[in-house]
Design a protein around this motif. Sequence first.
Motif, PDB file in Angstrom:
ATOM      1  N   ASN A   1       0.834  -1.211   0.000  1.00  0.00           N
ATOM      2  CA  ASN A   1       0.000   0.000   0.000  1.00  0.00           C
ATOM      3  C   ASN A   1       0.862   1.252   0.000  1.00  0.00           C
ATOM      4  O   ASN A   1       0.591   2.214  -0.735  1.00  0.00           O
TER       5      ASN A   1
ATOM      6  N   LYS B   1       2.230   1.777  -3.307  1.00  0.00           N
ATOM      7  CA  LYS B   1       1.185   2.153  -4.273  1.00  0.00           C
ATOM      8  C   LYS B   1       0.747   3.605  -4.110  1.00  0.00           C
ATOM      9  O   LYS B   1       0.569   4.339  -5.067  1.00  0.00           O
ATOM     10  N   TYR B   2       0.527   3.998  -2.836  1.00  0.00           N
ATOM     11  CA  TYR B   2      -0.113   5.303  -2.617  1.00  0.00           C
ATOM     12  C   TYR B   2       0.878   6.446  -2.376  1.00  0.00           C
ATOM     13  O   TYR B   2       0.479   7.602  -2.286  1.00  0.00           O
TER      14      TYR B   2
ATOM     15  N   ASP C   1       5.008   6.213   5.560  1.00  0.00           N
ATOM     16  CA  ASP C   1       5.312   6.670   4.191  1.00  0.00           C
ATOM     17  C   ASP C   1       5.113   8.163   4.098  1.00  0.00           C
ATOM     18  O   ASP C   1       4.628   8.801   5.026  1.00  0.00           O
TER      19      ASP C   1
ATOM     20  N   TYR D   1     -13.426  -1.506   1.033  1.00  0.00           N
ATOM     21  CA  TYR D   1     -13.470  -0.046   1.136  1.00  0.00           C
ATOM     22  C   TYR D   1     -12.199   0.539   0.539  1.00  0.00           C
ATOM     23  O   TYR D   1     -11.091   0.153   0.894  1.00  0.00           O
ATOM     24  N   ARG D   2     -12.385   1.481  -0.386  1.00  0.00           N
ATOM     25  CA  ARG D   2     -11.234   2.149  -0.994  1.00  0.00           C
ATOM     26  C   ARG D   2     -11.506   3.634  -1.032  1.00  0.00           C
ATOM     27  O   ARG D   2     -12.631   4.057  -1.295  1.00  0.00           O
ATOM     28  N   LEU D   3     -10.464   4.431  -0.746  1.00  0.00           N
ATOM     29  CA  LEU D   3     -10.684   5.876  -0.725  1.00  0.00           C
ATOM     30  C   LEU D   3     -10.938   6.398  -2.127  1.00  0.00           C
ATOM     31  O   LEU D   3     -11.879   7.115  -2.389  1.00  0.00           O
TER      32      LEU D   3
ATOM     33  N   SER E   1      -7.260   3.320  -6.965  1.00  0.00           N
ATOM     34  CA  SER E   1      -6.942   2.048  -6.336  1.00  0.00           C
ATOM     35  C   SER E   1      -6.970   0.931  -7.365  1.00  0.00           C
ATOM     36  O   SER E   1      -6.148   0.036  -7.353  1.00  0.00           O
TER      37      SER E   1
ATOM     38  N   GLY F   1      -5.595  -2.442  -6.610  1.00  0.00           N
ATOM     39  CA  GLY F   1      -6.197  -2.664  -5.268  1.00  0.00           C
ATOM     40  C   GLY F   1      -7.624  -3.159  -5.344  1.00  0.00           C
ATOM     41  O   GLY F   1      -8.356  -2.856  -6.269  1.00  0.00           O
ATOM     42  N   SER F   2      -7.982  -3.939  -4.361  1.00  0.00           N
ATOM     43  CA  SER F   2      -9.360  -4.446  -4.328  1.00  0.00           C
ATOM     44  C   SER F   2     -10.067  -4.047  -3.037  1.00  0.00           C
ATOM     45  O   SER F   2     -11.237  -4.314  -2.851  1.00  0.00           O
ATOM     46  N   GLY F   3      -9.352  -3.382  -2.136  1.00  0.00           N
ATOM     47  CA  GLY F   3      -9.977  -2.982  -0.869  1.00  0.00           C
ATOM     48  C   GLY F   3      -9.996  -4.090   0.166  1.00  0.00           C
ATOM     49  O   GLY F   3     -10.702  -3.978   1.179  1.00  0.00           O
TER      50      GLY F   3
ATOM     51  N   GLY G   1      -6.888  -5.621   1.240  1.00  0.00           N
ATOM     52  CA  GLY G   1      -5.562  -5.741   1.870  1.00  0.00           C
ATOM     53  C   GLY G   1      -5.576  -5.414   3.357  1.00  0.00           C
ATOM     54  O   GLY G   1      -5.089  -6.196   4.185  1.00  0.00           O
ATOM     55  N   LEU G   2      -6.175  -4.251   3.724  1.00  0.00           N
ATOM     56  CA  LEU G   2      -6.145  -3.841   5.140  1.00  0.00           C
ATOM     57  C   LEU G   2      -7.046  -4.716   6.009  1.00  0.00           C
ATOM     58  O   LEU G   2      -6.779  -4.893   7.192  1.00  0.00           O
TER      59      LEU G   2
END
Length: 463
Positions: free
Chosen positions: A367, A370-371, A395, A413-415, A420, A425-427, A429-430
Motif C-alpha cells: 500500500n 502504491k499510494y 510513508d 473499502y477504498r478511498l 486504487s 487494489g481491491s480494498g 488488503g487492510l
Amino acid sequence: MPLFTRNIRTLLTVRYTLVVAALMLVYSGVNLTFQYFYLSTQLELNLKEDLEIIQEILITNDVMINPLERISDHHPKPYERFVEIWSDSGRPLYHSSAFRFEVNPPPPNPARYGAEPRFFSFRFPSGEQWRTIGMKVTTNAGVRIIRISMSEEHLHEQIWDIFRFMSYLTPFFLIIAVLSGSYMARQALAPIDVMAVQAERIGAENLRERLAVANKEDELGHLAAVLNDLLDRLQRSFQRLKDFTADASHELRTPLTAMRSVGEVGLQPGQPPEQYREVIGSMLEENNRLTHLVDSLLFLSKADSDRVALQCETFEVSSFLRDTADILQILAEEKGQALEVDASGGTVMLTADRTLLRRAVLNLIDNAVKYTPEKGRIRLSALRTGDRVRISVSDTGPGIAPEEREKIFDRFYRLDKDRSRETGGSGLGLSIVQWIAGVHGGAVTVTGGTGGSTFALELPAVR
Ligand code: ADP
C-alpha cells in the motif's frame, strides 16, 4: 420418557399437585399428632383433677360417700370414669357403679403405686383402651389406693373424626391444586407460545422483525431480549455476508469485463502484431488482478471460518522486516522510492506466525509503495515496549483523513476507487492485515496527517 414430561405445562401441574398433596399429608400428620397429644393431655388433666378431689375426700373423712357425686360438680360426664378405692392389702373398698367393662380390670399391685400419682394404660380384650391414674393416700383409717380409669375411646373418636374430615377435604384440595396449577402454568407459559409464533415467522427475508418484549424485568422478557440481541447479530452478519457477496461479485466482474473488451478489440480484423502483444499483456495484467483478488477472498473466507491455524515461532523482527522489504524493493525502486528498515530499536524478538505476519507487512508495504508518489520515502521499524512489539510502516504519501481511518479496514473499502483499481487494489488488503493482527491478540492502527501515514501493528511479544 413418560408422557407428561414432554409437556412442560402438564409437568408443572403434576409437580405442583404432588407438592400440594405432600404438604397436605405432612400437615395432616402434624395436625393429627398434635391433636392426639392435646386431647391425651386433657384426658390426663381431667383424671388428675378427679384424683385430687377423691384424695381430699378420703383424707378428710374416709367416709364412703359416693365420690362421683363430688366429681360431677367438676365434670359434665362423671360416669365416663371408673373410680376404685382399695386397701393397701389389696381389698376392694369401693368402686363406682359406672363400671361397664366386660371383665374387671386386674386388682392394683400396691408395689406399683406411690404417694405421687402415676398413669397407666391398659387394653381390654375387646380392644378398648383405658387410661388410668393411681396413687396411695394415707388416711386416718390407713393407706388407701385410689384408681380412676377413663376410656380413651372418646379421644380416638375425636382423632378419627378429624382424620375423616381431612380425608374428605383432600380430594377437594387436590382438584383445586390441579386446576390452579394448570391455570398458573398456562399463564406463565403463554408468552413462550407467543414468542414461538413470532419466531416462526422470522426468516432470512424478514430478519428485521423482533420478538415482542412484554416485561423486560421477568425471565421470559429477558429471554426475548437475549433472542432479539441474537437476531441483531445474525442480521448484521447476514447483511455483511450479503454485502460481501455483492462486492466480491462486482470486483470479480470488473477484470472479467476488462478482459472481454480487450479481447474483443484484439479480435478486430487487420490488427498489427504489436496490438496482439498489448492485448495479451493487458489480459495477463487483469488475470494477475483476478488471481490476487481470488487469493484474498479465499484467505478471508478461511479466516471467517476459523480455518487458519497459527504456527508461531520466535524470530528477530528487524531482519524479518528487511527480508520482507526485499520482496517489494523492486517495486519501490521502479517509483524511485526509498524503502528502508530502521533497526535503531535494537534486537526485538517476537513470537508470531511468521508467514501470516509477512503477509500483513507485505500488504502494508505494498500500500505504501502504491499510494506514495514517486521519490517518496517508506520506513519500516520495530520497537518493543513492555510486553508489546510495535511494527510501523510509515510513508510520505497523501495520508488518510481522520474520518476515513476506521473505514479503510472495512472489506472492499477504498478511498479512491479509480486510483486504487489502477494500482491493482481491491480494498481487501487492510481487512486481511486487521484480521492477522487480531488473531495474534493485537491490533492495527493508522496515524499521520497530510504529510504521510503510519500504519502500526501492535502485537504481544510472546504468545
Ligand atoms: P487496496 O487493495 O485498495 O489497497 P486496502 O484495504 O489495502 O485496499 O486499503 C484500503 C484503502 O485505504 C485503499 O484503497 C487506499 O485508499 C487507502 N490506503 C491504504 N494504505 C494507504 C497508504 N499507505 N496511504 C494512503 N492511503 C492508503
